[in-house]
Design an enzyme around this catalytic site. Structure first.
Site, PDB file in Angstrom:
ATOM      1  N   ASP A  27     107.184 -89.233  -3.803  1.00 39.44           N
ATOM      2  CA  ASP A  27     106.730 -89.165  -5.198  1.00 39.44           C
ATOM      3  C   ASP A  27     105.219 -88.929  -5.232  1.00 39.44           C
ATOM      4  O   ASP A  27     104.503 -89.328  -4.308  1.00 39.44           O
ATOM      5  CB  ASP A  27     107.016 -90.488  -5.921  1.00 39.44           C
ATOM      6  N   MET A  28     104.758 -88.327  -6.322  1.00 43.46           N
ATOM      7  CA  MET A  28     103.304 -88.186  -6.499  1.00 43.46           C
ATOM      8  C   MET A  28     102.877 -89.185  -7.564  1.00 43.46           C
ATOM      9  O   MET A  28     103.404 -89.173  -8.675  1.00 43.46           O
ATOM     10  CB  MET A  28     102.958 -86.749  -6.920  1.00 43.46           C
TER      11      MET A  28
ATOM     12  N   GLN B  15     102.483 -82.415  -9.630  1.00 38.72           N
ATOM     13  CA  GLN B  15     102.383 -82.632 -11.074  1.00 38.72           C
ATOM     14  C   GLN B  15     101.703 -81.445 -11.761  1.00 38.72           C
ATOM     15  O   GLN B  15     100.536 -81.148 -11.481  1.00 38.72           O
ATOM     16  CB  GLN B  15     101.570 -83.895 -11.340  1.00 38.72           C
TER      17      GLN B  15
ATOM     18  N   ARG C 182     109.044 -80.851  -5.492  1.00 40.15           N
ATOM     19  CA  ARG C 182     109.674 -81.199  -6.775  1.00 40.15           C
ATOM     20  C   ARG C 182     108.592 -81.020  -7.830  1.00 40.15           C
ATOM     21  O   ARG C 182     107.567 -81.711  -7.799  1.00 40.15           O
ATOM     22  CB  ARG C 182     110.146 -82.647  -6.757  1.00 40.15           C
TER      23      ARG C 182
ATOM     24  N   LYS D 221     106.093 -82.745 -14.641  1.00 37.47           N
ATOM     25  CA  LYS D 221     104.929 -82.585 -15.532  1.00 37.47           C
ATOM     26  C   LYS D 221     103.814 -83.558 -15.158  1.00 37.47           C
ATOM     27  O   LYS D 221     102.643 -83.221 -15.234  1.00 37.47           O
ATOM     28  CB  LYS D 221     105.355 -82.811 -16.986  1.00 37.47           C
TER      29      LYS D 221
ATOM     30  N   ALA E  22     103.382 -88.174 -14.874  1.00 38.98           N
ATOM     31  CA  ALA E  22     103.705 -89.329 -15.717  1.00 38.98           C
ATOM     32  C   ALA E  22     102.561 -90.326 -15.867  1.00 38.98           C
ATOM     33  O   ALA E  22     102.727 -91.350 -16.513  1.00 38.98           O
ATOM     34  CB  ALA E  22     104.922 -90.046 -15.124  1.00 38.98           C
TER      35      ALA E  22
ATOM     36  N   THR F 195     112.747 -82.220 -14.578  1.00 35.22           N
ATOM     37  CA  THR F 195     112.419 -82.147 -16.002  1.00 35.22           C
ATOM     38  C   THR F 195     113.675 -82.326 -16.842  1.00 35.22           C
ATOM     39  O   THR F 195     114.776 -82.015 -16.397  1.00 35.22           O
ATOM     40  CB  THR F 195     111.758 -80.786 -16.345  1.00 35.22           C
ATOM     41  N   HIS F 196     113.467 -82.838 -18.079  1.00 35.91           N
ATOM     42  CA  HIS F 196     114.569 -82.933 -19.047  1.00 35.91           C
ATOM     43  C   HIS F 196     114.306 -82.002 -20.217  1.00 35.91           C
ATOM     44  O   HIS F 196     114.992 -82.060 -21.225  1.00 35.91           O
ATOM     45  CB  HIS F 196     114.696 -84.364 -19.585  1.00 35.91           C
TER      46      HIS F 196
ATOM     47  N   ARG G  36     106.431 -96.340 -18.058  1.00 38.88           N
ATOM     48  CA  ARG G  36     106.204 -94.879 -18.039  1.00 38.88           C
ATOM     49  C   ARG G  36     107.327 -94.153 -18.772  1.00 38.88           C
ATOM     50  O   ARG G  36     107.091 -93.176 -19.468  1.00 38.88           O
ATOM     51  CB  ARG G  36     106.072 -94.373 -16.603  1.00 38.88           C
ATOM     52  N   ARG G  37     108.565 -94.671 -18.638  1.00 41.72           N
ATOM     53  CA  ARG G  37     109.689 -94.032 -19.348  1.00 41.72           C
ATOM     54  C   ARG G  37     109.508 -94.189 -20.857  1.00 41.72           C
ATOM     55  O   ARG G  37     109.857 -93.319 -21.636  1.00 41.72           O
ATOM     56  CB  ARG G  37     111.037 -94.644 -18.928  1.00 41.72           C
TER      57      ARG G  37
END
Ligand code: FDA
Length: 303
Positions: A130-131, A159, A180, A183, A185, A222-223, A284-285
């Site tokens: 993860d970044m 990102q 991956r 955007k 977070a 992404t969603h 974050r979500r």
């Protein structure tokens, strides 16, 4: 404004202690987190696999305060890759290097990452990095670059919001790692990151084309319908088969769309977090979608 407040709150230890022990948060947590144990996460993985959806497991927890905790996290990740190999091959693990101690001692973190990559390689499981926040972003990328020498299939998140990302990607044109694209977070300054949502989305679209053209097996985390449609269209335009890239989404977010993409024959992988240290992840979500906050506040009031 609300987004910024939530991202500031994500780092607030006092709020973490208060909400972390509040039983009323359970409902919201269970929407975004697969469970507290590895066994629960493996069961969720099997259920998703049965619906044609792949998984990346994330052991919750970040920014350890002492190196002992980073060793515990590494051991837990090694246990996860062994369980994946036994019970749900094809799943990957997603690891945050702040959890392996990068903020405390990059050399210790590199040794932990190496232990994890070796253990994963031994049983044929791939690792994704993860970044995180820019305070550890540069070090994360350097650790990833070093890991590629022995484990070239390792994937890293990039990102779109970060101003340095296009240069970072250019620096990989020879090694061609798997990435991956997300955007971004985290709360970042205007100096380091694009701030306007539209600008970030435009950059995401631009980097999508770049990734499809230059890198093998890119993942698009992404969603956003606009980004997803663009990936599909750009892949056709550039002659990249849908078997040569994947979509990635977060557990609990746009579940209908996840299934729809799988049913249409697209590769899709869900990022499935598990564990007890859900607080910063959940904040974050909520920052990504204020409606989640209303749901959360309602659950606090109604129990
Ligand atoms: P955007 O935020 O524009 O959302 C588009 C639509 O998706 C919204 O309108 C809403 O319908 C839905 N949506 C998005 N987020 C939601 C939420 N939380 N709850 C409910 N609905 C939501 N970031 C990072 O900095 N480092 C990383 O390593 C990763 N890793 C990662 C892995 C995977 C698999 C994903 C999907 C995402 C990440 N991220 C990440 C997070 C990423 O940077 C970003 O914050 C979120 O994906 C939200 O951005 P979208 O592209 O979905 O668009």
């Amino acid at each position: 404004m609300l987004k910024r407040l939530l991202l500031v709150a994500a780092n607030n230890k006092r709020l973490e202690r208060q909400l972390g022990t509040n039983p009323r948060t359970r409902k919201l947590v269970s929407r975004f987190v697969a469970g507290t144990t590895l066994e629960e996460a493996i069961q969720v993985t099997k259920d998703l696999n049965n619906r044609g959806i792949a998984v990346s497991l994330d052991l919750l927890g970040e920014t350890v305060e002492d190196l002992r905790k980073s060793a515990v996290a590494t051991a837990a990740y090694i246990e996860a890759v062994q369980a994946i190999a036994r019970e749900c091959p094809g799943a990957t693990v997603s690891v945050k290097l702040s959890q392996l101690g990068i903020g405390l001692d990059p050399a210790v973190c590199a040794a932990h990452l190496d232990d994890l990559l070796r253990a994963a390689d031994d049983v044929g499981v791939l690792v994704e990095v993860d970044m995180e926040h820019s305070s550890v972003g540069g070090a994360t990328l350097e650790a990833f670059r070093a890991a590629l020498e022995n484990y070239p299939d390792t994937r890293v998140a990039m990102q779109a919001a970060m101003r340095r990302t296009p240069n970072d990607l250019e620096s990989f044109t020879k090694t061609k790692p798997r990435i991956r694209l997300v955007k971004g977070a985290f709360l970042e300054t205007a100096e380091r990151a694009l701030q306007a949502h539209d600008e970030v989305t435009s950059q995401y679209l631009y980097l999508t084309d770049w990734a499809l053209e230059h890198l093998p097996d890119p993942a698009f985390g992404t969603h956003d319908d606009r980004c997803i449609d663009h990936v599909k269209e750009a892949a056709v335009r550039l002659g990249v088969d849908r078997s040569s890239y994947e979509f990635q989404m977060l557990y609990g977010v746009r579940r209908d769309l996840q299934q729809k993409l799988a049913d249409e024959g697209y590769r899709i992988r869900i990022y499935v977090p598990y564990g007890t240290e859900w607080y910063p992840y959940l904040m974050r979500r909520m920052a990504e979608r204020p409606a989640n906050l209303i749901f959360f506040l309602r659950s606090l009031v109604s129990g």
